[in-house]
Design a protein around this motif. Structure first.
Motif, PDB file in Angstrom:
ATOM      1  N   VAL A  95       0.835  -1.205   0.000  1.00  0.00           N
ATOM      2  CA  VAL A  95       0.000   0.000   0.000  1.00  0.00           C
ATOM      3  C   VAL A  95       0.876   1.265   0.000  1.00  0.00           C
ATOM      4  CG1 VAL A  95      -1.628   1.333   1.421  1.00  0.00           C
ATOM      5  CG2 VAL A  95      -2.038  -1.092   1.006  1.00  0.00           C
ATOM      6  N   PRO A  99       1.505   2.817  -4.817  1.00  0.00           N
ATOM      7  CA  PRO A  99       1.049   4.123  -5.334  1.00  0.00           C
ATOM      8  C   PRO A  99       2.200   5.113  -5.519  1.00  0.00           C
ATOM      9  CG  PRO A  99      -0.310   3.403  -3.484  1.00  0.00           C
ATOM     10  CD  PRO A  99       0.868   2.501  -3.538  1.00  0.00           C
ATOM     11  N   MET A 102       4.121   4.071  -8.530  1.00  0.00           N
ATOM     12  CA  MET A 102       3.318   4.366  -9.721  1.00  0.00           C
ATOM     13  C   MET A 102       3.387   5.864 -10.044  1.00  0.00           C
ATOM     14  SD  MET A 102       1.581   2.800 -11.960  1.00  0.00           S
ATOM     15  CE  MET A 102       0.981   1.223 -11.389  1.00  0.00           C
ATOM     16  N   TYR A 105       6.633   6.725 -11.736  1.00  0.00           N
ATOM     17  CA  TYR A 105       6.644   6.310 -13.140  1.00  0.00           C
ATOM     18  C   TYR A 105       5.720   7.192 -13.981  1.00  0.00           C
ATOM     19  CZ  TYR A 105       5.953   3.425 -17.281  1.00  0.00           C
ATOM     20  OH  TYR A 105       5.866   2.986 -18.581  1.00  0.00           O
ATOM     21  N   LEU A 106       4.476   7.334 -13.511  1.00  0.00           N
ATOM     22  CA  LEU A 106       3.501   8.096 -14.303  1.00  0.00           C
ATOM     23  C   LEU A 106       3.848   9.585 -14.351  1.00  0.00           C
ATOM     24  CD1 LEU A 106       0.051   6.486 -13.473  1.00  0.00           C
ATOM     25  CD2 LEU A 106       1.170   6.628 -15.694  1.00  0.00           C
ATOM     26  N   VAL A 246       3.920  -3.211 -12.267  1.00  0.00           N
ATOM     27  CA  VAL A 246       2.619  -3.351 -12.946  1.00  0.00           C
ATOM     28  C   VAL A 246       2.079  -4.765 -12.731  1.00  0.00           C
ATOM     29  CG1 VAL A 246       1.436  -3.256 -15.173  1.00  0.00           C
ATOM     30  CG2 VAL A 246       3.208  -1.581 -14.642  1.00  0.00           C
ATOM     31  N   VAL A 249       0.611  -4.865  -9.328  1.00  0.00           N
ATOM     32  CA  VAL A 249      -0.692  -4.174  -9.328  1.00  0.00           C
ATOM     33  C   VAL A 249      -1.778  -5.137  -9.821  1.00  0.00           C
ATOM     34  CG1 VAL A 249      -2.023  -2.363 -10.506  1.00  0.00           C
ATOM     35  CG2 VAL A 249       0.224  -1.839  -9.574  1.00  0.00           C
ATOM     36  N   ILE A 250      -1.466  -5.856 -10.906  1.00  0.00           N
ATOM     37  CA  ILE A 250      -2.432  -6.819 -11.454  1.00  0.00           C
ATOM     38  C   ILE A 250      -2.628  -7.990 -10.489  1.00  0.00           C
ATOM     39  CG2 ILE A 250      -2.831  -8.451 -13.360  1.00  0.00           C
ATOM     40  CD1 ILE A 250      -1.203  -6.425 -15.124  1.00  0.00           C
ATOM     41  N   LEU A 253      -4.943  -7.082  -7.651  1.00  0.00           N
ATOM     42  CA  LEU A 253      -6.336  -7.079  -8.116  1.00  0.00           C
ATOM     43  C   LEU A 253      -6.847  -8.507  -8.278  1.00  0.00           C
ATOM     44  CD1 LEU A 253      -6.109  -4.202 -10.763  1.00  0.00           C
ATOM     45  CD2 LEU A 253      -7.495  -4.171  -8.691  1.00  0.00           C
ATOM     46  N   ASP A 254      -6.021  -9.370  -8.869  1.00  0.00           N
ATOM     47  CA  ASP A 254      -6.439 -10.760  -9.074  1.00  0.00           C
ATOM     48  C   ASP A 254      -6.652 -11.459  -7.729  1.00  0.00           C
ATOM     49  OD1 ASP A 254      -6.936 -13.105 -10.679  1.00  0.00           O
ATOM     50  OD2 ASP A 254      -4.997 -13.853  -9.971  1.00  0.00           O
ATOM     51  N   LEU A 256      -7.564 -10.053  -4.919  1.00  0.00           N
ATOM     52  CA  LEU A 256      -8.836  -9.567  -4.360  1.00  0.00           C
ATOM     53  C   LEU A 256     -10.016 -10.187  -5.098  1.00  0.00           C
ATOM     54  CD1 LEU A 256      -7.988  -5.786  -3.873  1.00  0.00           C
ATOM     55  CD2 LEU A 256      -8.379  -7.464  -2.075  1.00  0.00           C
ATOM     56  N   ARG A 257      -9.923 -10.233  -6.428  1.00  0.00           N
ATOM     57  CA  ARG A 257     -11.002 -10.820  -7.238  1.00  0.00           C
ATOM     58  C   ARG A 257     -11.279 -12.261  -6.815  1.00  0.00           C
ATOM     59  NH1 ARG A 257     -11.187 -14.719 -10.770  1.00  0.00           N
ATOM     60  NH2 ARG A 257      -8.946 -15.107 -10.615  1.00  0.00           N
ATOM     61  N   LEU A 260     -12.242 -12.336  -2.423  1.00  0.00           N
ATOM     62  CA  LEU A 260     -13.443 -11.655  -1.886  1.00  0.00           C
ATOM     63  C   LEU A 260     -14.688 -12.546  -1.924  1.00  0.00           C
ATOM     64  CD1 LEU A 260     -13.032  -7.962  -3.131  1.00  0.00           C
ATOM     65  CD2 LEU A 260     -13.084  -8.745  -0.761  1.00  0.00           C
ATOM     66  N   PRO A 261     -14.979 -13.215  -3.041  1.00  0.00           N
ATOM     67  CA  PRO A 261     -16.177 -14.073  -3.021  1.00  0.00           C
ATOM     68  C   PRO A 261     -15.967 -15.384  -2.261  1.00  0.00           C
ATOM     69  CG  PRO A 261     -15.142 -14.133  -5.186  1.00  0.00           C
ATOM     70  CD  PRO A 261     -14.362 -13.159  -4.379  1.00  0.00           C
TER      71      PRO A 261
ATOM     72  N   PHE B  54      -8.959  -6.357 -14.682  1.00  0.00           N
ATOM     73  CA  PHE B  54      -8.967  -6.889 -13.313  1.00  0.00           C
ATOM     74  C   PHE B  54      -9.631  -5.905 -12.343  1.00  0.00           C
ATOM     75  CE2 PHE B  54      -5.882  -9.881 -15.019  1.00  0.00           C
ATOM     76  CZ  PHE B  54      -6.243 -11.037 -14.384  1.00  0.00           C
ATOM     77  N   VAL B  58     -12.734  -6.723  -9.833  1.00  0.00           N
ATOM     78  CA  VAL B  58     -12.709  -6.460  -8.386  1.00  0.00           C
ATOM     79  C   VAL B  58     -13.881  -5.557  -8.003  1.00  0.00           C
ATOM     80  CG1 VAL B  58     -11.426  -5.327  -6.518  1.00  0.00           C
ATOM     81  CG2 VAL B  58     -10.232  -6.814  -8.111  1.00  0.00           C
ATOM     82  N   GLU B  61     -16.972  -7.625  -7.768  1.00  0.00           N
ATOM     83  CA  GLU B  61     -17.025  -8.423  -6.528  1.00  0.00           C
ATOM     84  C   GLU B  61     -17.315  -7.515  -5.322  1.00  0.00           C
ATOM     85  OE1 GLU B  61     -17.203 -11.487  -6.384  1.00  0.00           O
ATOM     86  OE2 GLU B  61     -16.433 -12.114  -8.339  1.00  0.00           O
ATOM     87  N   LEU B  65     -20.536  -7.596  -2.751  1.00  0.00           N
ATOM     88  CA  LEU B  65     -20.434  -7.687  -1.286  1.00  0.00           C
ATOM     89  C   LEU B  65     -21.253  -6.584  -0.616  1.00  0.00           C
ATOM     90  CD1 LEU B  65     -16.669  -8.533  -0.553  1.00  0.00           C
ATOM     91  CD2 LEU B  65     -18.642  -9.923   0.022  1.00  0.00           C
ATOM     92  N   SER B  70     -23.125 -11.361  -3.129  1.00  0.00           N
ATOM     93  CA  SER B  70     -21.899 -12.088  -3.478  1.00  0.00           C
ATOM     94  C   SER B  70     -22.065 -13.570  -3.200  1.00  0.00           C
ATOM     95  CB  SER B  70     -20.736 -11.533  -2.660  1.00  0.00           C
ATOM     96  OG  SER B  70     -19.617 -12.351  -2.759  1.00  0.00           O
ATOM     97  N   ALA B  72     -20.107 -14.994  -1.503  1.00  0.00           N
ATOM     98  CA  ALA B  72     -19.719 -15.074  -0.095  1.00  0.00           C
ATOM     99  C   ALA B  72     -20.936 -15.031   0.828  1.00  0.00           C
ATOM    100  CB  ALA B  72     -18.786 -13.919   0.247  1.00  0.00           C
TER     101      ALA B  72
END
Lengths: 317, 74
Positions: A95, A99, A102, A105-106, A246, A249-250, A253-254, A256-257, A260-261, B54, B58, B61, B65, B70, B72
């Protein structure tokens, strides 16, 4: 824990504290001619060996982990407190570092300046990077000591884990992955063990690649302030450092994707304890029922692999 | 707790969508081509697309939630 290991741990912590005091003393002496940014660069590069050493010492302290535990209320200990804290720590590191990295770079790409001084971005980036370095050293030492390889497919079982991982993906994506890796999506795979096939076959190996890449390139970039680094090596380190950023970063996200469920996974990594039924429910449907077979595919499980029940309660991660 | 996690996931996804937007738009500007070269442009394009995909997943998802729809919650 043996006396020798305690001695190594205490020495490691003492050296890290001494190193921090010397570095802070030099930086705060007022005798250094550098500006804030260059001063931070020097502090960071001088701190790296101590940060890595402290990570190894804490990894040694964690030792072989704790025995599996089950409570009467049906919850099991999936992760030790050390693993939970380590996961939080590396999360904080990301965290802070992502950022700010990033923005560095940006900012260059966009050719814009933030209202905040650039050296502050670097400072926070170095703090985040140091936390990530510490966490990586700690986890690698801890896993090496405990012999825990549950996040990786056992020897000879890569194919099975990749098939299982591809079966977990959406059909169109899974079919492409299977074609690319020449996998048979119709192959029957045994039920996953401690982690889902997606985690062992795809997720953790790519985490390992991304973290190795960002660590090595970051250390090379930082070293240029104390040792001469040839231009091409520095160029490729910088390029690959951005690529690894990068990728991470992906990966975040993956991650979390995916988690989370699958809420019991979130509970497990926050509390360490989780409902056994809940975590079983997450592990078992990770591959379609049609792909779950009792017949183990050759090499799917390492000889003497723990049973599924004990694997779920395994806590040495 | 699930709603809070979902809300945080949405915030994180939105921040990443901004990054993806900056990657994608800057992949096509002349300044990037001159300063960084076509390889960097391709990397920005690919990275931007992947981050965007991605981030949307997210966000979806996270939204599920927050709404309590979800997997979940099943």
């Amino acid at each position: 824990m043996t006396v020798a290991r305690w001695l190594v741990v205490l020495c490691g912590i003492a050296i890290a504290v001494a190193g921090a005091l010397v570095i802070a003393g030099q930086a705060g002496s007022g005798a250094q001619p550098w500006d804030s940014e260059l001063s931070d660069n020097f502090i960071f590069v001088k701190a790296i060996p101590f940060v890595l050493g402290l990570g190894v010492a804490v990894g040694l302290l964690r030792g072989r982990g704790a025995p599996p535990l089950r409570r009467p209320d049906g919850t099991v200990r999936r992760f030790t407190t050390g693993t939970v804290l380590g996961h939080w720590l590396i999360t904080i590191g990301f965290v802070l570092a992502l950022p700010t990295g990033m923005w560095q770079y940006l900012g260059g790409i966009l050719d814009v300046r933030a209202p905040i001084d650039l050296f502050l971005f670097y400072r926070v980036h170095y703090i985040g990077g140091a936390i990530v370095l510490f966490s990586v050293a700690m986890f690698v030492t801890s896993w090496w000591l405990s012999g825990d390889r549950s996040l990786l497919p056992p020897r000879g079982a890569w194919r099975t884990h990749l098939v299982g991982a591809a079966q977990e993906l959406p059909r169109a994506v899974g079919a492409r992955v299977a074609r690319l890796l020449r996998l048979d999506l119709g192959e029957r795979v045994p039920p996953p063990q401690r982690f889902t096939y997606y985690e062992t076959g795809l997720s953790f190996p790519t985490w390992a690649i991304a973290l190795t890449l960002i660590t090595v390139t970051g250390v090379i970039k930082a070293m240029r302030y104390v040792v001469p680094v040839p231009g091409p090596i520095l160029y490729w380190s910088s390029t690959l450092h951005v690529a690894a950023m990068v990728l991470i970063v992906i990966k975040v996200l993956d991650h979390l994707r995916y988690t989370l469920p699958r809420w019991p996974m979130m509970v497990a990594i926050v509390k360490g304890w989780v409902s056994e039924a809940g975590i079983r429910g997450v592990l078992t449907p990770s591959v379609p029922p049609s792909a779950l077979g009792e017949r183990p595919v050759a090499g799917a499980e390492a000889p003497g692999a723990p049973t599924r029940a004990s694997a779920i309660t395994g806590s040495d991660r | 707790m699930k709603r809070l996690a979902g809300a945080l996931a949405i915030v994180w996804a939105l921040a990443n969508l901004v990054v993806a937007y900056l990657f994608l738009t800057n992949a096509f500007v002349a300044k990037t081509a001159i300063k960084e070269g076509p390889l960097a442009q391709a990397a920005l394009l690919l990275g931007g697309l992947l981050v965007a995909v991605f981030a949307v997943l997210v966000a979806r998802e996270g939204l599920a939630l927050v709404r309590g729809t979800s997997r979940a919650d099943a």
